[in-house]
Design a protein around this motif. Structure first.
Motif, short mmCIF file in Angstrom:
data_model
loop_
_atom_site.label_atom_id
_atom_site.label_comp_id
_atom_site.label_asym_id
_atom_site.label_seq_id
_atom_site.Cartn_x
_atom_site.Cartn_y
_atom_site.Cartn_z
N LYS A 82 12.69 3.63 -10.20
CA LYS A 82 14.12 3.67 -9.87
C LYS A 82 14.42 4.84 -8.94
N GLY A 83 15.21 4.56 -7.92
CA GLY A 83 15.71 5.63 -7.05
C GLY A 83 14.66 6.30 -6.19
N ASN A 84 13.50 5.66 -5.95
CA ASN A 84 12.42 6.32 -5.20
C ASN A 84 12.11 5.51 -3.92
N ILE A 85 12.78 5.86 -2.83
CA ILE A 85 12.59 5.13 -1.57
C ILE A 85 11.16 5.29 -1.01
N PRO A 86 10.56 6.49 -1.03
CA PRO A 86 9.19 6.55 -0.51
C PRO A 86 8.26 5.58 -1.25
N GLN A 87 8.42 5.46 -2.56
CA GLN A 87 7.56 4.52 -3.31
C GLN A 87 7.85 3.08 -2.89
N PHE A 88 9.13 2.78 -2.68
CA PHE A 88 9.50 1.44 -2.19
C PHE A 88 8.80 1.14 -0.86
N MET A 89 8.84 2.13 0.04
CA MET A 89 8.25 1.93 1.37
C MET A 89 6.73 1.77 1.28
N SER A 90 6.11 2.51 0.36
CA SER A 90 4.65 2.40 0.24
C SER A 90 4.23 0.99 -0.12
N LEU A 91 5.07 0.28 -0.88
CA LEU A 91 4.74 -1.11 -1.21
C LEU A 91 5.18 -2.08 -0.13
N VAL A 92 6.46 -2.07 0.16
CA VAL A 92 7.05 -3.17 0.94
C VAL A 92 6.78 -3.03 2.44
N LEU A 93 6.62 -1.80 2.93
CA LEU A 93 6.23 -1.63 4.32
C LEU A 93 5.07 -0.66 4.45
N GLY A 94 4.16 -0.76 3.49
CA GLY A 94 3.03 0.17 3.47
C GLY A 94 1.76 -0.45 4.01
N ASN A 95 0.70 -0.47 3.18
CA ASN A 95 -0.62 -0.98 3.60
C ASN A 95 -0.56 -2.30 4.33
N ILE A 96 0.33 -3.18 3.89
CA ILE A 96 0.28 -4.57 4.39
C ILE A 96 0.41 -4.65 5.91
N LEU A 97 1.14 -3.71 6.52
CA LEU A 97 1.32 -3.79 7.97
C LEU A 97 0.04 -3.47 8.73
N GLY A 98 -0.95 -2.93 8.01
CA GLY A 98 -2.22 -2.59 8.66
C GLY A 98 -3.36 -3.49 8.24
N MET A 99 -3.10 -4.55 7.47
CA MET A 99 -4.19 -5.43 7.01
C MET A 99 -4.83 -6.15 8.19
N SER A 100 -6.16 -6.25 8.18
CA SER A 100 -6.80 -6.93 9.30
C SER A 100 -6.72 -8.45 9.18
N VAL A 101 -6.28 -8.96 8.03
CA VAL A 101 -6.13 -10.41 7.91
C VAL A 101 -4.98 -10.93 8.77
N VAL A 102 -4.07 -10.04 9.15
CA VAL A 102 -2.99 -10.44 10.07
C VAL A 102 -3.20 -9.72 11.40
N ASP A 103 -2.71 -10.33 12.45
CA ASP A 103 -2.76 -9.63 13.75
C ASP A 103 -1.57 -8.71 13.90
N SER A 104 -0.43 -9.13 13.33
CA SER A 104 0.76 -8.29 13.41
C SER A 104 1.71 -8.66 12.28
N MET A 105 2.53 -7.69 11.90
CA MET A 105 3.51 -7.94 10.84
C MET A 105 4.73 -7.05 11.08
N ARG A 106 5.92 -7.65 10.97
CA ARG A 106 7.16 -6.89 11.15
C ARG A 106 8.08 -7.18 9.96
N VAL A 107 8.59 -6.13 9.34
CA VAL A 107 9.54 -6.30 8.24
C VAL A 107 10.91 -6.52 8.87
#
Ligand code: RUB
Length: 411
Positions: A82-107
């Motif tokens: 609760k109330g932790n934006i950095p933790q939110f960002m680590s999940l929802v716009l974190g590792n996934i944007l760098g996964m090699s299974v995708v070429d690109s990803m935009r939230v």
């Protein structure tokens, strides 16, 4: 596993993020891996991931729209502290944007259940608090007019204060430091604040109008706190932070000091994350997160200026997201149009996003052929014309400052 039908997703118990995803793998695989990596999974099977964890905490991709490269992911609210934006960002716009299974990803956007939103304090003042301070009536709002001191660097404290005074004298409401102006040797923070606040007193005494000044406190966190307290002790009425370069946690720390000063958020750095059409995160997402942690006014795109925006209809959505009421219990953040603007931009901006907006002009005020007082007057005249729905060229016939501004910069 990691995939769901639309009717299985409850928006009251899930945060829903929208992603634009491109790549050569199957769309379903990219969707599953996105949901897995951004919740409980990893690239292979691990022993301890049991049914209990999966059923209560796994994110699920849904609404897969391969043709438009779009998918949504539902994140059970229990995944988040609760109330932790950095933790939110680590999940929802974190590792996934760098996964090699995708070429690109935009939230592209994020939607929050009220229960999650209401864990945040939001702005202490927001649109209505700032209007109230300036004496702008709730039932007849008008755009707030502001300026950024120009040149952005190089003036000494006295020159900076004098430029601010002249802009206020012309009739604008608000002065801000520019984003790289902090505590350089040619313009130390403390004397700049004291000199400029003296001019706040002077203009308020002369005109009976309230005006705002937001000194840029951007620095290391201990230094920011020191500078924020200095502004408060010196009788200041607003702060400015480069909210993305200092980060969400640092900005929220200053907001939580509850110093009784609205926080103006400059968004320098956003384009490193927001500009690429296929990669990164859209400004509307950053804007929502900054509203949650309590930024009172936030740069949301010039709409008709020198900085890149997404197409107009998309750019306007960011303004609407900041102005939206109700949005949980959070006050609305004042959206700020800025960057390459001038009097001729004002009617277009208020036509696009309404009067609950702050419009800044730096060069488009101090660059007026007759100086900053005339520049401030031209801004005010353009707003008066827009409010009265009179075309600028007609209004300019008996408003010489506006006439010179639109002759130089158009409208
Ligand atoms: C404004 C300026 C600001 C921009 C940033 O100066 O340079 O830093 O507002 O843009 P001027 P944005 O009015 O002379 O262009 O607010 O879109 O991030």
């Amino acid at each position: 596993m990691y995939l769901a039908r639309d009717d299985e997703i409850d928006p009251k118990t899930n945060i829903i993020a929208e992603y634009k995803v491109k790549g050569t793998e199957t769309f379903e695989r990219m969707a599953k891996e996105t949901a897995a990596e951004s919740s409980v999974g990893t690239w292979t099977t691990v022993d301890y991931l049991d049914d209990d964890i999966m059923s209560s905490l796994a994110a699920r991709a849904f609404a897969l729209d391969e043709k438009n490269h779009m998918m949504k992911v539902a994140y059970p609210i229990k995944l988040f502290e609760k109330g932790n934006i950095p933790q939110f960002m680590s999940l929802v716009l974190g590792n996934i944007l760098g996964m090699s299974v995708v070429d690109s990803m935009r939230v592209v956007d994020v939607h929050f259940p009220e229960a999650y939103l209401n864990e945040f304090k939001g702005p202490a003042f927001g649109i209505h608090g700032i209007h109230k301070y300036l004496g702008i009536p709730k039932d007849d709002p008008r755009a707030i007019l502001g300026t950024i001191i120009k040149p952005k660097l190089g003036l000494n404290p006295q020159q900076h204060a004098e430029a601010a005074y002249r802009a206020w004298k012309g009739g604008i409401d608000y002065v801000k430091d520019d984003e790289p102006q902090t505590d350089q040797e040619f313009c130390r923070f403390e004397p700049r604040v004291l000199e400029t606040l003296n001019k706040v007193d002077k203009i308020e005494t002369e005109t009976g109008r309230k005006v705002l000044y937001s000194p840029n406190i951007t620095a290391t966190l201990p230094e920011m706190e020191k500078r924020a307290r200095f502004v408060q002790e010196s009788g200041g009425n607003m702060l400015m932070i480069d909210v993305l370069t200092v980060g969400f946690a640092a900005t929220e720390y200053i907001r939580d000091l509850d110093l009784g000063l609205p926080i103006h958020g400059h968004r320098a750095l956003h384009a490193a994350m927001t500009r690429h059409p296929d990669q990164g995160v859209m400004m509307i997402v950053l804007g929502k997160l900054l509203r949650m942690i309590g930024v009172d006014s936030l740069h949301t795109g010039g709409l008709h200026g020198k900085m890149h925006d997404d197409e107009l209809s998309t750019a306007i959505k960011i303004y609407k997201a900041m102005q939206k009421e109700p949005w949980g219990n959070l006050k609305p953040t004042l959206p700020v149009a800025s960057g390459g603007l001038h009097p001729g931009s004002i009617p277009k901006i208020v036509n696009d996003v309404g009067m609950s907006v702050l419009i800044n002009a730096g060069g488009g005020l101090h660059g007026h052929p007759d100086g900053s007082v005339a520049g401030g007057k031209a801004m005010k005249q353009a707003l008066d014309a827009a409010k009265a729905k009179i075309p600028l060229d007609v209004y300019a016939k008996d408003h010489p400052e506006l006439a010179k501004a639109i002759e130089l910069w158009g409208f």
